[in-house]
Design a protein around this motif. Structure first.
Motif, PDB file in Angstrom:
ATOM      1  N   ILE A  15      20.790  33.815  62.763  1.00 21.38           N
ATOM      2  CA  ILE A  15      21.485  34.344  61.592  1.00 21.38           C
ATOM      3  C   ILE A  15      21.936  35.784  61.861  1.00 21.38           C
ATOM      4  O   ILE A  15      23.055  36.168  61.514  1.00 21.38           O
ATOM      5  N   MET A  16      21.081  36.575  62.498  1.00 21.88           N
ATOM      6  CA  MET A  16      21.467  37.956  62.841  1.00 21.88           C
ATOM      7  C   MET A  16      22.604  37.954  63.856  1.00 21.88           C
ATOM      8  O   MET A  16      23.538  38.761  63.746  1.00 21.88           O
ATOM      9  N   ALA A  17      22.530  37.064  64.843  1.00 25.05           N
ATOM     10  CA  ALA A  17      23.600  36.965  65.840  1.00 25.05           C
ATOM     11  C   ALA A  17      24.910  36.570  65.168  1.00 25.05           C
ATOM     12  O   ALA A  17      25.977  37.093  65.508  1.00 25.05           O
ATOM     13  N   PHE A  18      24.829  35.679  64.205  1.00 19.73           N
ATOM     14  CA  PHE A  18      26.013  35.286  63.445  1.00 19.73           C
ATOM     15  C   PHE A  18      26.576  36.476  62.682  1.00 19.73           C
ATOM     16  O   PHE A  18      27.784  36.714  62.679  1.00 19.73           O
ATOM     17  N   ALA A  19      25.689  37.233  62.043  1.00 21.97           N
ATOM     18  CA  ALA A  19      26.127  38.402  61.281  1.00 21.97           C
ATOM     19  C   ALA A  19      26.826  39.412  62.185  1.00 21.97           C
ATOM     20  O   ALA A  19      27.881  39.953  61.828  1.00 21.97           O
ATOM     21  N   LEU A  20      26.244  39.687  63.343  1.00 20.80           N
ATOM     22  CA  LEU A  20      26.879  40.622  64.273  1.00 20.80           C
ATOM     23  C   LEU A  20      28.184  40.059  64.827  1.00 20.80           C
ATOM     24  O   LEU A  20      29.140  40.794  65.046  1.00 20.80           O
ATOM     25  N   GLY A  21      28.211  38.766  65.050  1.00 15.87           N
ATOM     26  CA  GLY A  21      29.412  38.133  65.564  1.00 15.87           C
ATOM     27  C   GLY A  21      30.547  38.104  64.569  1.00 15.87           C
ATOM     28  O   GLY A  21      31.707  37.964  64.947  1.00 15.87           O
ATOM     29  N   MET A  22      30.234  38.243  63.278  1.00 11.23           N
ATOM     30  CA  MET A  22      31.290  38.244  62.263  1.00 11.23           C
ATOM     31  C   MET A  22      32.219  39.445  62.420  1.00 11.23           C
ATOM     32  O   MET A  22      33.404  39.355  62.125  1.00 11.23           O
ATOM     33  N   ASP A  23      31.686  40.561  62.884  1.00 10.65           N
ATOM     34  CA  ASP A  23      32.532  41.721  63.161  1.00 10.65           C
ATOM     35  C   ASP A  23      33.515  41.375  64.285  1.00 10.65           C
ATOM     36  O   ASP A  23      34.709  41.648  64.184  1.00 10.65           O
ATOM     37  N   LEU A 129      12.212  47.773  68.398  1.00 10.29           N
ATOM     38  CA  LEU A 129      11.146  48.419  67.634  1.00 10.29           C
ATOM     39  C   LEU A 129      10.244  47.365  66.993  1.00 10.29           C
ATOM     40  O   LEU A 129       9.043  47.541  66.881  1.00 10.29           O
ATOM     41  N   TYR A 130      10.841  46.262  66.595  1.00 16.84           N
ATOM     42  CA  TYR A 130      10.097  45.196  65.933  1.00 16.84           C
ATOM     43  C   TYR A 130       9.357  44.301  66.935  1.00 16.84           C
ATOM     44  O   TYR A 130       8.379  43.666  66.593  1.00 16.84           O
ATOM     45  N   GLY A 131       9.844  44.243  68.188  1.00 13.53           N
ATOM     46  CA  GLY A 131       9.155  43.502  69.241  1.00 13.53           C
ATOM     47  C   GLY A 131       9.607  42.063  69.425  1.00 13.53           C
ATOM     48  O   GLY A 131       8.798  41.197  69.719  1.00 13.53           O
ATOM     49  N   THR A 132      10.893  41.775  69.292  1.00 12.64           N
ATOM     50  CA  THR A 132      11.378  40.408  69.506  1.00 12.64           C
ATOM     51  C   THR A 132      11.491  40.099  70.997  1.00 12.64           C
ATOM     52  O   THR A 132      11.412  40.981  71.836  1.00 12.64           O
ATOM     53  N   LYS A 133      11.720  38.833  71.301  1.00 13.04           N
ATOM     54  CA  LYS A 133      11.866  38.369  72.686  1.00 13.04           C
ATOM     55  C   LYS A 133      13.257  38.739  73.197  1.00 13.04           C
ATOM     56  O   LYS A 133      14.255  38.241  72.690  1.00 13.04           O
ATOM     57  N   PRO A 134      13.358  39.579  74.228  1.00 15.84           N
ATOM     58  CA  PRO A 134      14.663  40.068  74.688  1.00 15.84           C
ATOM     59  C   PRO A 134      15.603  38.977  75.195  1.00 15.84           C
ATOM     60  O   PRO A 134      16.777  38.971  74.827  1.00 15.84           O
ATOM     61  N   ILE A 135      15.130  38.060  76.021  1.00 18.43           N
ATOM     62  CA  ILE A 135      16.023  37.049  76.599  1.00 18.43           C
ATOM     63  C   ILE A 135      16.598  36.145  75.512  1.00 18.43           C
ATOM     64  O   ILE A 135      17.805  35.875  75.497  1.00 18.43           O
ATOM     65  N   LEU A 136      15.766  35.703  74.612  1.00 16.69           N
ATOM     66  CA  LEU A 136      16.221  34.858  73.508  1.00 16.69           C
ATOM     67  C   LEU A 136      17.234  35.613  72.649  1.00 16.69           C
ATOM     68  O   LEU A 136      18.302  35.091  72.319  1.00 16.69           O
ATOM     69  N   THR A 137      16.924  36.847  72.330  1.00 13.39           N
ATOM     70  CA  THR A 137      17.785  37.652  71.460  1.00 13.39           C
ATOM     71  C   THR A 137      19.156  37.876  72.074  1.00 13.39           C
ATOM     72  O   THR A 137      20.185  37.597  71.441  1.00 13.39           O
ATOM     73  N   ILE A 138      19.192  38.374  73.301  1.00 11.12           N
ATOM     74  CA  ILE A 138      20.498  38.683  73.896  1.00 11.12           C
ATOM     75  C   ILE A 138      21.295  37.426  74.208  1.00 11.12           C
ATOM     76  O   ILE A 138      22.515  37.436  74.143  1.00 11.12           O
ATOM     77  N   SER A 139      20.605  36.323  74.502  1.00 11.34           N
ATOM     78  CA  SER A 139      21.320  35.070  74.735  1.00 11.34           C
ATOM     79  C   SER A 139      22.016  34.609  73.456  1.00 11.34           C
ATOM     80  O   SER A 139      23.190  34.218  73.484  1.00 11.34           O
ATOM     81  N   LEU A 140      21.295  34.662  72.356  1.00 10.54           N
ATOM     82  CA  LEU A 140      21.889  34.259  71.079  1.00 10.54           C
ATOM     83  C   LEU A 140      23.003  35.213  70.657  1.00 10.54           C
ATOM     84  O   LEU A 140      24.058  34.774  70.188  1.00 10.54           O
ATOM     85  N   PHE A 141      22.782  36.514  70.826  1.00 12.31           N
ATOM     86  CA  PHE A 141      23.818  37.487  70.459  1.00 12.31           C
ATOM     87  C   PHE A 141      25.089  37.259  71.279  1.00 12.31           C
ATOM     88  O   PHE A 141      26.192  37.272  70.748  1.00 12.31           O
ATOM     89  N   GLY A 142      24.927  37.084  72.586  1.00 11.54           N
ATOM     90  CA  GLY A 142      26.088  36.873  73.455  1.00 11.54           C
ATOM     91  C   GLY A 142      26.814  35.589  73.125  1.00 11.54           C
ATOM     92  O   GLY A 142      28.046  35.558  73.028  1.00 11.54           O
ATOM     93  N   LEU A 143      26.066  34.508  72.938  1.00 11.65           N
ATOM     94  CA  LEU A 143      26.668  33.210  72.645  1.00 11.65           C
ATOM     95  C   LEU A 143      27.415  33.230  71.313  1.00 11.65           C
ATOM     96  O   LEU A 143      28.578  32.821  71.234  1.00 11.65           O
ATOM     97  N   PHE A 144      26.751  33.716  70.276  1.00 12.20           N
ATOM     98  CA  PHE A 144      27.386  33.738  68.955  1.00 12.20           C
ATOM     99  C   PHE A 144      28.630  34.627  68.948  1.00 12.20           C
ATOM    100  O   PHE A 144      29.653  34.255  68.387  1.00 12.20           O
ATOM    101  N   SER A 145      28.542  35.803  69.555  1.00  8.65           N
ATOM    102  CA  SER A 145      29.707  36.700  69.527  1.00  8.65           C
ATOM    103  C   SER A 145      30.865  36.126  70.332  1.00  8.65           C
ATOM    104  O   SER A 145      32.019  36.244  69.929  1.00  8.65           O
TER     105      SER A 145
END
Length: 186
Positions: A15-23, A129-145
């Motif tokens: 959902i966050m990746a989608f939100a960032l990808g909306m820009d 700062l919150y401590g999420t999993k980096p590989i999962l996060t950046i993969s989703l951000f890149g894919l969604f955007s």
């Protein structure tokens, strides 16, 4: 680790990746209204997707470092960053004079990709700062955007520019709500 927790984290990050990808979608929508080749659609989408991987990764590294040294204060900082970013995206959607216009040249596309993904650095910092999993996060951000940029470029041929402002406001609202949710979990 609990499967429900993992699924919840994937859903939240998606959902966050989608939100960032909306820009990226809204800007892709505007650029898609110009004449571009299929190759340029692919180049723009991949470049934006790549920077939506690089920028949050840099933010996450910085955020994890700060999280180790700042503890609970890091969660408040993370929430504040999401709130500010969400408010900024919502207010920018109402600013009719702030439209970005680029021509699809190599240098302009690079500057464009960095500009569109700067908010991803801030969100990456918050997530670090919150401590999420980096590989999962950046993969989703890149894919969604990448997918949302591509969709925006293609849809830009068919719709008017008014949709871009609404999609950016929607993305800002989602980030704002995640900032509030993070504040409530402390």
């Amino acid at each position: 680790m609990n499967v429900d927790v993992v699924i919840g984290e994937i859903l939240t990050l998606s959902i966050m990746a989608f939100a960032l990808g909306m820009d990226a979608f809204s800007v892709g929508l505007g650029i898609g209204m110009t004449k571009l080749t299929r190759k340029q659609y692919g180049q723009i989408s991949v470049l934006i997707g790549l920077f939506h991987v690089i920028m949050p990764l840099g933010g996450m590294v910085a955020g994890q470092f700060l999280s180790d040294t700042l503890g609970v204060l890091a969660t408040y900082m993370s929430s504040a960053l999401l709130l500010v970013l969400g408010i900024q995206m919502i207010s920018a959607s109402f600013n009719k004079n702030g439209k970005r216009v680029i021509s699809p040249t190599c240098f302009n596309l690079l500057v464009f990709a960095v500009g569109v993904s700067l908010d991803s650095f801030s969100v990456g910092l918050s997530l670090g700062l919150y401590g999420t999993k980096p590989i999962l996060t950046i993969s989703l951000f890149g894919l969604f955007s990448m997918v949302l940029t591509w969709a925006g470029l293609l849809l830009g041929k068919k719709v008017q520019s008014w949709l871009g402002a609404y999609s950016q406001a929607l993305g800002g609202t989602i980030l704002l709500s995640f900032g509030i949710k993070l504040l409530l979990t402390v």
